[in-house]
Design a protein around this motif. Structure first.
Motif, short mmCIF file in Angstrom:
data_model
loop_
_atom_site.label_atom_id
_atom_site.label_comp_id
_atom_site.label_asym_id
_atom_site.label_seq_id
_atom_site.Cartn_x
_atom_site.Cartn_y
_atom_site.Cartn_z
N ALA A 107 42.76 16.04 17.23
CA ALA A 107 41.45 16.16 17.85
C ALA A 107 41.61 16.91 19.16
CB ALA A 107 40.84 14.79 18.09
N THR A 108 40.85 17.99 19.30
CA THR A 108 40.95 18.81 20.51
C THR A 108 39.68 18.81 21.33
OG1 THR A 108 40.31 20.76 19.22
CG2 THR A 108 42.69 20.31 19.45
N THR A 109 38.62 18.21 20.79
CA THR A 109 37.34 18.17 21.51
C THR A 109 36.80 16.74 21.51
OG1 THR A 109 35.98 18.56 19.53
CG2 THR A 109 36.82 20.51 20.71
N PRO A 110 35.94 16.41 22.48
CA PRO A 110 35.32 15.08 22.48
C PRO A 110 34.55 14.79 21.19
CG PRO A 110 34.99 16.16 24.59
CD PRO A 110 35.57 17.19 23.68
N GLU A 111 33.95 15.82 20.61
CA GLU A 111 33.19 15.63 19.38
C GLU A 111 34.11 15.21 18.23
OE1 GLU A 111 30.99 17.73 22.24
OE2 GLU A 111 32.93 18.29 21.37
N GLU A 112 35.30 15.78 18.16
CA GLU A 112 36.25 15.40 17.11
C GLU A 112 36.76 13.98 17.33
OE1 GLU A 112 39.17 18.45 17.31
OE2 GLU A 112 38.10 19.80 15.95
N VAL A 113 36.95 13.61 18.59
CA VAL A 113 37.38 12.25 18.90
C VAL A 113 36.32 11.26 18.45
CG1 VAL A 113 37.87 10.61 20.76
CG2 VAL A 113 38.84 12.91 20.85
N LYS A 114 35.05 11.56 18.73
CA LYS A 114 33.96 10.67 18.32
C LYS A 114 33.89 10.57 16.81
CE LYS A 114 29.07 9.72 19.16
NZ LYS A 114 27.84 10.17 19.86
N GLU A 115 34.16 11.67 16.12
CA GLU A 115 34.15 11.65 14.66
C GLU A 115 35.23 10.71 14.13
OE1 GLU A 115 34.99 14.71 10.93
OE2 GLU A 115 34.52 15.52 12.92
N HIS A 116 36.44 10.80 14.69
CA HIS A 116 37.51 9.88 14.31
C HIS A 116 37.09 8.44 14.55
CE1 HIS A 116 40.41 12.85 13.28
NE2 HIS A 116 40.63 13.29 14.51
N TRP A 117 36.53 8.20 15.71
CA TRP A 117 36.14 6.84 16.11
C TRP A 117 35.11 6.25 15.12
CZ3 TRP A 117 37.63 3.60 20.10
CH2 TRP A 117 36.82 2.49 20.34
N LEU A 118 34.08 7.03 14.83
CA LEU A 118 33.03 6.54 13.94
C LEU A 118 33.56 6.34 12.52
CD1 LEU A 118 30.05 8.77 15.15
CD2 LEU A 118 30.43 6.34 15.61
N ARG A 119 34.44 7.21 12.07
CA ARG A 119 34.97 7.08 10.72
C ARG A 119 35.84 5.83 10.57
NH1 ARG A 119 37.36 11.54 10.42
NH2 ARG A 119 39.54 10.90 10.68
N THR A 120 36.74 5.63 11.54
CA THR A 120 37.61 4.45 11.46
C THR A 120 36.81 3.17 11.68
OG1 THR A 120 38.19 4.75 13.81
CG2 THR A 120 39.68 5.69 12.18
N LYS A 121 35.80 3.24 12.52
CA LYS A 121 34.96 2.07 12.75
C LYS A 121 34.21 1.69 11.48
CE LYS A 121 31.48 0.24 15.94
NZ LYS A 121 30.65 0.54 17.14
N ALA A 122 33.72 2.71 10.77
CA ALA A 122 33.01 2.45 9.52
C ALA A 122 33.94 1.83 8.49
CB ALA A 122 32.40 3.74 8.99
N GLU A 123 35.20 2.29 8.47
CA GLU A 123 36.17 1.73 7.53
C GLU A 123 36.46 0.27 7.85
OE1 GLU A 123 39.47 4.28 7.96
OE2 GLU A 123 38.59 5.96 6.83
N GLU A 124 36.52 -0.04 9.14
CA GLU A 124 36.82 -1.42 9.56
C GLU A 124 35.65 -2.36 9.24
OE1 GLU A 124 39.42 -0.10 13.50
OE2 GLU A 124 37.50 -1.12 13.71
N LYS A 125 34.46 -1.94 9.57
CA LYS A 125 33.31 -2.84 9.49
C LYS A 125 32.74 -2.94 8.06
CE LYS A 125 33.33 -3.60 13.92
NZ LYS A 125 33.70 -4.92 14.47
N ARG A 126 32.81 -1.85 7.30
CA ARG A 126 32.26 -1.82 5.94
C ARG A 126 30.82 -2.36 5.92
NH1 ARG A 126 36.15 -0.35 2.53
NH2 ARG A 126 38.33 -0.70 3.12
N ARG A 127 29.98 -1.77 6.80
CA ARG A 127 28.62 -2.23 6.93
C ARG A 127 27.73 -1.72 5.81
NH1 ARG A 127 28.91 -0.96 13.32
NH2 ARG A 127 29.42 -3.06 14.06
N THR A 128 26.73 -2.52 5.47
CA THR A 128 25.76 -2.13 4.44
C THR A 128 24.55 -1.45 5.05
OG1 THR A 128 24.72 -4.32 4.55
CG2 THR A 128 26.48 -4.00 2.93
#
Length: 328
Positions: A230-251
């Motif tokens: 990740a070289t930009t804040p936007e890419e960091v946020k994308e990583h964060w949201l993706r891993t968060k979604a994997e952890e929470k498995r929200r409906t």
């Protein structure tokens, strides 16, 4: 040829050396630096005024003889005469009586002073004062009549208050106030964790809290601790949201949004979740200022503006105007 004066050829006695060894109670006893162990093993005498000093059992286990004594400055100077080295294992207070006495003797100019060395034997690591906070909180929980009766629910209101005060300190730009309010928020975390230790069914400690957030941070930063890039804040946020979604498995994207937060912040958070998820959701229409504020909050969030912070800034300007009118 002039005869040499006997005083000129006399050997000046070696005044010796005093080593004041300091340690940190935040580091496990016995974990001393190599220079400290060298000084202890080479010393002609090792003294400590505190017979219950936590280092003493470990020093004696290592074969170092320690005299439990509290010499004054003159006693210590005399003990060093003839080139001897005396190591003083400092107590928690740092031996101010002894060091003040040595300073007075040195200032008198009447005697030749031993070399004096301050040798830190163990150092505090960053975050070491957090251990003090945990210990203080533990004692307060046990001994304070008010603190010993508090519950998670009873403290909840203070968490909200302290969070608002922290935000205010940030917005006001007051550095001293910011440091203090961060401490107040930290206290809430430590207090709740201490209460949680006493739960009969599902206890946890401050170490469990810290361990959980460490694991979460590592997992949500694969670009730092893993193979992702990740070289930009936007890419960091994308990583964060993706891993968060994997952890929470929200409906639903609305899961995890606290409904008890201020209305503008709630509206903006909902709008953010919708936008991030790429959903097309039309804002509900209705009569009244609530629906108007909802639309404003969603519009502000889409433009990268925090409507709650913007309203607070405007409210502060309004407050200043009121004060100016009152004093004018």
């Amino acid at each position: 040829m002039n005869a040499t004066s006997p005083d000129a050829t006399a050997q000046v006695p070696d005044p010796g050396r005093i080593v004041l060894l300091t340690t940190s109670h935040r580091v496990a006893p016995g974990l001393l630096s190599w220079p400290a162990w060298q000084a202890l093993r080479a010393a002609d005498q090792v003294v400590c005024a505190d017979g219950a000093h936590p280092q003493l059992p470990y020093l004696r286990e290592a074969g170092i003889s320690v005299d439990e004594a509290s010499p004054d400055a003159q006693d210590l100077v005399d003990a060093c005469a003839g080139g001897r080295t005396v190591v003083v294992v400092a107590t928690g207070e740092g031996e101010p009586r002894l060091t003040d006495g040595l300073a007075r003797l040195a200032g008198s100019g009447r005697i030749q002073m031993p070399d004096l060395e301050l040798l830190p034997a163990s150092y505090d690591l960053p975050g070491a004062r957090l251990l003090d906070l945990v210990q203080v909180m533990d004692r307060i929980r046990v001994e304070c009549p008010w603190s010993s009766q508090q519950t998670h629910k009873g403290l909840a209101k203070y968490g909200i208050e302290e969070a608002y005060e922290l935000v205010e300190a940030i917005e006001e730009g007051d550095r001293d106030e910011l440091r203090e309010e961060l401490g107040d928020v930290l206290l809430q975390v430590v207090f709740h964790a201490r209460i949680a230790e006493e739960d009969a069914e599902a206890p946890f400690s401050i170490d469990d809290v810290a361990g959980g957030i460490v694991a979460k941070l590592i997992h949500r930063h694969p670009h730092v601790f893993g193979d992702e890039t990740a070289t930009t804040p936007e890419e960091v946020k994308e990583h964060w949201l993706r891993t968060k979604a994997e952890e929470k498995r929200r409906t639903s994207v609305t899961e995890g949004i606290p409904l008890g937060q201020p209305g503008l912040a709630l509206a903006a958070k909902l709008a953010s979740r919708v936008r991030t998820a790429g959903l097309e959701v039309e804002l509900p229409r209705g009569e009244g200022v609530g629906y108007e504020l909802l639309a404003i909050a969603a519009h502000a969030e889409a433009g990268g503006v925090d409507p709650e912070a913007a309203l607070r800034a405007a409210a502060r300007a309004y407050r200043d105007a009121i004060r100016a009118t009152e004093t004018g």
